[in-house]
Each structure stands twice: as C-alpha cells, then as structure tokens.
Design an enzyme around this catalytic site. Sequence first.
Site, PDB file in Angstrom:
ATOM      1  CD  GLU A   1      -2.747  -9.024   3.219  1.00 44.39           C
ATOM      2  OE1 GLU A   1      -3.628  -8.999   2.338  1.00 44.39           O
ATOM      3  OE2 GLU A   1      -2.151  -7.996   3.606  1.00 44.39           O
TER       4      GLU A   1
ATOM      5  CE  LYS B   1       3.114   6.293   0.255  1.00 48.71           C
ATOM      6  NZ  LYS B   1       2.888   4.842   0.390  1.00 48.71           N
TER       7      LYS B   1
ATOM      8  NE  ARG C   1      -9.073  -8.091   3.474  1.00 53.88           N
ATOM      9  CZ  ARG C   1      -8.704  -6.991   2.818  1.00 53.88           C
ATOM     10  NH1 ARG C   1      -7.668  -7.030   1.999  1.00 53.88           N
ATOM     11  NH2 ARG C   1      -9.330  -5.844   3.014  1.00 53.88           N
TER      12      ARG C   1
HETATM   13  C1  LIG Z   1      -5.028  -5.917   3.962  1.00 57.12           C
HETATM   14  C2  LIG Z   1      -3.899  -4.946   4.243  1.00 57.12           C
HETATM   15  N1  LIG Z   1      -2.632  -5.347   4.064  1.00 57.12           N
HETATM   16  C3  LIG Z   1      -1.603  -4.508   4.295  1.00 57.12           C
HETATM   17  C4  LIG Z   1      -1.834  -3.214   4.744  1.00 57.12           C
HETATM   18  C5  LIG Z   1      -0.674  -2.293   5.070  1.00 57.12           C
HETATM   19  N2  LIG Z   1      -0.650  -1.135   4.175  1.00 57.12           N
HETATM   20  C6  LIG Z   1      -1.176   0.018   4.519  1.00 57.12           C
HETATM   21  S1  LIG Z   1      -1.021   1.186   3.337  1.00 57.12           S
HETATM   22  C7  LIG Z   1      -0.194   0.101   2.331  1.00 57.12           C
HETATM   23  C8  LIG Z   1       0.253   0.530   0.975  1.00 57.12           C
HETATM   24  C9  LIG Z   1      -0.936   1.062   0.229  1.00 57.12           C
HETATM   25  O1  LIG Z   1      -0.497   1.500  -1.044  1.00 57.12           O
HETATM   26  P1  LIG Z   1      -1.524   2.362  -1.891  1.00 57.12           P
HETATM   27  O2  LIG Z   1      -2.862   1.725  -1.835  1.00 57.12           O
HETATM   28  O3  LIG Z   1      -0.926   2.554  -3.213  1.00 57.12           O
HETATM   29  O4  LIG Z   1      -1.638   3.738  -1.097  1.00 57.12           O
HETATM   30  P2  LIG Z   1      -0.559   4.932  -1.049  1.00 57.12           P
HETATM   31  O5  LIG Z   1       0.079   4.823   0.321  1.00 57.12           O
HETATM   32  O6  LIG Z   1       0.380   4.742  -2.174  1.00 57.12           O
HETATM   33  O7  LIG Z   1      -1.376   6.182  -1.186  1.00 57.12           O
HETATM   34  C10 LIG Z   1      -0.073  -1.127   2.939  1.00 57.12           C
HETATM   35  C11 LIG Z   1       0.622  -2.293   2.354  1.00 57.12           C
HETATM   36  C12 LIG Z   1      -3.179  -2.849   4.941  1.00 57.12           C
HETATM   37  N3  LIG Z   1      -3.510  -1.617   5.417  1.00 57.12           N
HETATM   38  N4  LIG Z   1      -4.187  -3.701   4.666  1.00 57.12           N
END
Ligand SMILES: Cc1ncc(C[n+]2csc(CCOP(=O)(O)OP(=O)(O)O)c2C)c(N)n1
Length: 651
Positions: free
Chosen positions: A377, A290, A405
């Site tokens: 969630e 990342k 959710r």
């Molecule tokens: C249901 C939900 N909860 C929380 C979020 C907030 N959120 C957006 S990106 C993220 C982290 C995602 O991590 P990953 O899937 O590993 O993607 P990366 O950023 O590492 O590429 C979060 C918690 C969301 N978009 N959707």
Amino acid sequence: MTTPQSQPILPRIQSPSDLHALSEADLGRLAAEMREELIGVVGRRSAHFASNLGVVELCLALHLAFDFAKDRLIWDTGHQIYPHKLITGRADRIHTIRTKDGLMGYPNPAESPYDLFMTGHAGAAPSTAMGLHAGDIVMGRPERYSVAVIGDGAFPSGVVYEALNNAGDQAHGRRYIIILNDNKMSICPRVGGIAYYLDKARMAPEYKRANTLVRKVLPSIPLVGDQADRLLQQFKDAVKASVHGGMIFEELGFTYLGPIDGHDLKTLNTYLEKVKAMDGPILLHVLTDKGRGFEPAERDPVSFHAPAPFQRCEEGIIPLKTSSTRAYTNAVSEALYEALRRDPKVAVLTAAMCEGNKLQKIRDAFPERFFDVGICEAHAVTFAAGMAKAGARPVVDIYSTFLQRGYDHIFQEVALQDLPVLFCLDRAGLVGSDGPTHHGSYDLAYMRPFPNMVVMAPGDAKDVAPMVDWALQHDHPVALRYPKANLEEVQRDPQPIELGQAEVLEWETDGMLVALGAQVPDCLRAAERLRADHGLRVGVINARFAKPLDTATIFKALDECGFVLTIEEGALMGGFGSAVLEAANDAGRSTSHVRRLGLPDRFVLHAERDEQLAEVGLDVDGIVARALELAQQLGITGELGTSSAATRSVG
Ligand SMILES: Cc1ncc(C[n+]2csc(CCOP(=O)(O)OP(=O)(O)O)c2C)c(N)n1
Ligand SMILES: CC(=O)[C@@H](O)[C@H](O)COP(=O)(O)O
Ligand SMILES: [Mg+2]
C-alpha cells in the site's frame, strides 16, 4: 496404535500436545477431518476457506515440531488460522467463527494463549516474531523458538524487508524462523518480481534432478583430464545462477531451506527438526496448494478465498446465498470504468484487492491503466504520486484500513505536494465479520488534517458517480470514503456536487440530523419516526464533505435548530462531528446543543454489519433514541417545529 475408523480423532485433540499420541495414519485422518470441519464452516457463512485448506498439514507439523505453549507462533495476516484454532481447543466452537460472540476469523489472544497477536494486516509476522524472540532473550528465555508463517502474497509487503534486513545483522536470530507458505496465490495470482523469483525457486528440485542426471551421464562422455569436473561445475553454476531459490535470502544472512512439499507431513517433520537444530535466522520455503483437498477450491482458489456460503453436492457445490444487491463498491467501480473510458489520463491502482474492489472489468478492459502492485500500500500511494506528477489522474483504490499502511506517503508524497490523487477508501466504517482488524474507522481522522486534502463521502447511490467525476476533475488530492454496504437511493433530484457544499434534504427546526456518508437514508427514516411517533420536526442534511466543511449550512442549523446531531460511520475522535465542533468553536458559536454519533473509542468486534451498527447506535433505532434523548435533555417537545418540504422517500 491407530484409531478405529469408527472413532473421530479431532474431538480428542484438546491441545497440540495430544497430537504426539497419534500414529502417522491417524495424522492423515485428522487432516481429513479438519478439512471436513472447514467445509462445514463455509456451509454456514462466508469465511476464509482456500487459504485454510492449504495449511492443514503445515499447521499439524508445526505443532508437532514445536511446543507453542512456550515457543512463539505468528500466522501472518491471520486469515488462515482456522486449522490452528481446531487443534488448540476450539474445534467445538469452530462453527461460531465470524459470528457475534463466536470465534474471531483471525487469531484472538482473548480466545487462546496460542494466539499471540490479533493479526489481520499482511506482512507484520516476520517483525512481531523477531520482536518476540528478542524480547524472550531480554527476558532470559533465549531457548524459545519464534516462528512466523507468511504467505507469498504477503511476502512482498515492505515491512517484511525491514524485518529481513534487521534479522541479517542482529544477534536475536538464533531461534528465529520464517516459514514462507508459497501457494502461488495472493487473493488473485500473486504479482511482481518476488513472485517470479519464487517461481524460479520452485524449479530448484528440477535443478537437483538435472544435476544428478548430468553426474550420471558425464562418465559416458569421453573427456580428458579435469574436463568432466569443469563441465559439471559450469553446468551447476549456470543453472544455479538461474534457479537457486534461496540466493536472495542467503545474501541477507538467512539460511534458506527448500522448497519442500508443504502437504507431506514426513518431509515437513524432517525439515522442521533440521531447522530446530540449526542456528537462525532461517527461512524454510514451503510449497502448498491453496484450496488443497477440495477440488472446486483447488481449481478456483480466487473464488474460494472467502466464498459465499455453499453446500457440497455430487456435481460440486450449491451456493446457499447469491446476493444480487449492489454495493457502494459496485457503484464506485462502475464510475471508475466510465472515467477510464472517457479520459485516457485516468489510471486505477489496487494493492492486491482486485476482487474486493470489484475491479476485474477494469483490469480486463484497461490492462495498460490498471496496476495491481501487490500487498504494497505504501508503494501504491507513492507510485500514484509519481503518476500524478507526470500528468496522469491516478485512483488509489484501497480499503480504508489497509490504506493506513501508506499514511506517511499520503502526507509526504501526495498532500504536501498537492498532487491530484483520488483515494477511494472502500470498507470505510464497520465491515461486519472481519471485525476490528478490518473496520475502516480512522480515515476521517487521518485524512482531514492533511493539507490540500478534500474529504468526502456519498450520502446514497445518487451521489457516487457525480462524486467520482467531480473528484477526477479536482486538481488536488481527494479522499472519497464509502462503506461495505448495499446501495440505497434517496428519491430526489440531487444537488450537483460542489466543493464544500452540503445538500439540505429537509429543513426543520426542532432538530437537525447532519449525516456524512451512507447513514443519510436511515436519517430520513429516523426523521420520519421522530415526526410520526414523537411530534418532533427534525431535518436531514447530507453533509457530503468533511473537509472543507459547509459551514454556512451547518452554522445555519446551529443557529435555527433546537439540536444538531452529527452522524458518521467513523471514529468520533477527529471525525466529521469533531470537524463541526471545531468549526463552530472557532467561529465562537455555541455548541451546547450539538452531539455526535459515530464509532466509539473501543473495538467493535466481529459480527454481521447490521448487528454492529445497532451496537454503536448507528441504525435507525439508535439515531431515533439519540435524538429523543437530546430533545429531552434540551426540553424540546415539538412546539418549535415549522412546516417544510415533504419527507423524501428512500428507495
Ligand atoms: C495490509 C493488507 N493488505 C491487504 C490485505 C488483504 N488480504 C488478505 S489475505 C490477502 C492475500 C494473502 O496472500 P498470501 O499471504 O499468499 O496468503 P494465502 O491466502 O495465499 O494463504 C490479501 C491481499 C490484508 N489482509 N492486509
Ligand atoms: C484476509 C483479508 O484481509 C481479506 O480476505 C479480507 O477479509 C477481504 O475483505 P472483504 O471480504 O471485505 O473483501
Ligand atoms: Mg499465497
């Protein structure tokens, strides 16, 4: 043939099919040019950054291996969509991303046929991709591949396991592929058992190397008979049992491949071609960094998940906009910190949004009462219900939109059981550049009907801490909602928080603005404008509660005021204004002079929050215009007005 260094490559990529003409060296240069574009985006505005840097090669490899003009591609969550947008004909507009009338910061079918869903909430891609494949089979297009790219942070979401389970026994898995993009990060470092499992899977290459080494060394050990084979097998079984990364997926009926280097185009192409030739369902485990390609983001992917705008310089970066303003989120987090300090029963839960909820200080000071459950969630809500049943005072600190959710669990495990869980619904209302996937539009409508649930919103900064404290001593479920907005303060000696009690800020009788939430200060400004410019004496009530409603105060306004305008930053359907109309109607009171201001029944697209508030008429101009229109409709010209308490100033 390799492109001369003087000629940029990205402008030549108008569609993914143009990638096939590029040499290996060109593809490497294209990746570098794409990263430069991404750095250019965050040089202008806050945008998702580290996640996008991490999928540049993966995006190129996917579009080289598949033809997504017919095959299906879903990027889970969608915040890492920028490289995909760059090579699907939108490079010339990438500088408009997350701005009014510009590109959306998430996939947007209205922009391109390569964007199939407007995603924004994590975990859904495996299901939508599977549905697309099943649908294609039904529609006589079984040859189409369906690919879901999902991050390791999204992977623990419960809905993912519903998809994995379904894939395991369904015929529609043949060309169904999940790409697990594992960069060891959610927004914060990822948490939970799946994280540990994936860490072990990362060791698989070490296992293979150890295996090769053991094979080399064994012949030199004097063993008789089949001792060597048995020893090798015992070694393999022992180590495989501990590190083989794909066991869980293989057990569920997937073919697991990987983990592989997600930045090596050759390796990616080799494995994607292999995957295409196999029968699915297939899970390809890809390891990425990342923030790849931009050292400050590689070093600190948390801060560079969606950084404030910055420029590069020799030493690193120069932040362009450092906001010193405090938001409602700060005030709530500070109030929770004090509550945790005062009361050992209080605990705080987040669903992978420690940074967004500004809970770092709480996490570090109260590690035993801080729970980051990951992007889970529904689990967070139910976990909190269990904690409350055990006598603790859990606080579920989740954005309004993400809390959707947990809808059924809020009803089933909390409201129906009448358990004292405090829901802090951050980002309730318009969220600005994240746009419609993230607006907290519906929490008033989805929380109000639940039995035992109290629904409240601070009208300004002075209300926040008293509301948090009040909620934590209330022995029933409470939903406290507040926007992604900077704090404002109405200069007054605030009325204490009492269940179902509104706070009258100014009583006037030409009209009354009854606001639930952060529009209270703007209502005072609007009342001042209506008085000074139009001779209308309009009062302001800080409603504080959507449930239970302060019917005594609100009915008094209905009886005494020329008009009543309710104001809320939430969907009109089922919101605060609906609650007022319902109560008045049930009490047999006329509501012909009542109107509602709130979020319309359509999507408010991405833009700056101020632009969005103006678009829906929730800014001062909008409130004034609506009040004037109402006064005119009702023939109220200002004679009705009587004197009242001096206008309060807004700090
Ligand atoms: C249901 C939900 N909860 C929380 C979020 C907030 N959120 C957006 S990106 C993220 C982290 C995602 O991590 P990953 O899937 O590993 O993607 P990366 O950023 O590492 O590429 C979060 C918690 C969301 N978009 N959707
Ligand atoms: C992709 C995602 O869902 C989060 O990164 C979200 O954009 C955070 O929103 P805030 O910036 O309001 O915390
Ligand atoms: Mg990740």
